[in-house]
Enzyme design. Structure first.
Site, mmCIF file in Angstrom:
data_model
loop_
_atom_site.group_PDB
_atom_site.id
_atom_site.type_symbol
_atom_site.label_atom_id
_atom_site.label_comp_id
_atom_site.label_asym_id
_atom_site.label_seq_id
_atom_site.Cartn_x
_atom_site.Cartn_y
_atom_site.Cartn_z
ATOM 1 N N HIS A 19 1.020 -1.369 -0.031
ATOM 2 C CA HIS A 19 -0.133 -0.070 -0.084
ATOM 3 C C HIS A 19 1.010 1.202 -0.100
ATOM 4 C CE1 HIS A 19 -3.270 -2.534 2.173
ATOM 5 N NE2 HIS A 19 -3.687 -2.329 0.813
ATOM 6 N N LYS A 43 -15.471 -8.245 3.487
ATOM 7 C CA LYS A 43 -14.268 -8.849 4.150
ATOM 8 C C LYS A 43 -14.764 -8.467 5.874
ATOM 9 C CE LYS A 43 -10.888 -7.905 0.670
ATOM 10 N NZ LYS A 43 -9.863 -6.941 0.378
ATOM 11 N N ARG A 96 -1.733 -6.354 -8.427
ATOM 12 C CA ARG A 96 -0.454 -7.503 -8.045
ATOM 13 C C ARG A 96 -0.742 -8.644 -9.095
ATOM 14 N NH1 ARG A 96 -2.377 -7.873 -2.126
ATOM 15 N NH2 ARG A 96 -4.157 -7.953 -3.425
ATOM 16 N N SER A 133 -2.975 -7.561 2.693
ATOM 17 C CA SER A 133 -3.564 -7.430 3.931
ATOM 18 C C SER A 133 -3.982 -8.680 4.595
ATOM 19 C CB SER A 133 -4.426 -6.391 4.091
ATOM 20 O OG SER A 133 -4.175 -5.204 3.850
#
Ligand code: PNS
Length: 165
Positions: A19, A43, A96, A133
């Site tokens: 990040h 989430k 990513r 994360s």
């Protein structure tokens, strides 16, 4: 809408070095940057929003990022509503993998339709390409060392066990 003002949205639960890399590089591309903690209902959160904001602020302060970055949260509606409010013409997201591309592409198209806000994808520094994360949450929950994956402020916070309080 101003294409020199950008928003970097995310869950940031917790903020990672990936990040921070995206925030640093976006800070070199735009005149004004808003880092926005967005509640993601898909989430289950580890950290409350206020804690994520504090960790982001501290991590940015301790980094070499030179422009003033606004750190804020948003749970009042569409992400693009925040962008319109602050006159931001661009959303910046880190990508990513192909999985990220598949997840982000429809949102980018919808956000452009909703409010003419463009999405810019930045590729990660290879050093951070595998950091997420969720991986950090898992390592932290099992008592592992997360310091290779997160900014020092986040490592200090997770190390003290403060997350259990
Ligand atoms: O860090 P994350 O969890 O990958 O971040 C995802 C996030 C919060 C940036 C994403 O879920 C998002 O953009 N949410 C905004 C909700 C919204 O406005 N949806 C409607 C149009 S796509």
């Amino acid at each position: 809408m101003n294409s020199r003002i950008a928003v970097v949205p995310g869950s940031f639960d917790p903020p990672t070095l990936g990040h921070l890399d995206v925030i640093r590089r976006a800070s070199q591309l735009y005149d004004q940057l808003h880092v926005l903690v967005v509640h993601n209902p898909d989430k289950e959160a580890m950290l409350p929003i206020a804690q994520r904001l504090a960790l982001l602020e501290q991590s940015i302060e301790e980094s070499d990022i030179e422009i003033d970055v606004v750190v804020a949260s948003w749970s009042m509606g569409l992400l693009v509503d925040y962008a319109v409010d602050v006159d931001a013409g661009v959303l910046v997201k880190g990508i990513r993998s192909q999985v990220d591309v598949a997840y982000e592409t429809p949102m980018a198209i919808v956000n452009r339709h909703l409010a003419h806000v463009e999405t810019v994808f930045l590729l990660p520094d290879p050093a951070h390409a595998l950091v997420s994360s969720s991986l950090v949450r898992q390592v932290a929950a099992l008592g592992g060392d997360v310091s290779p994956y997160v900014p020092p402020a986040v490592a200090r916070f997770l190390d003290t066990g403060a997350r259990d309080i």
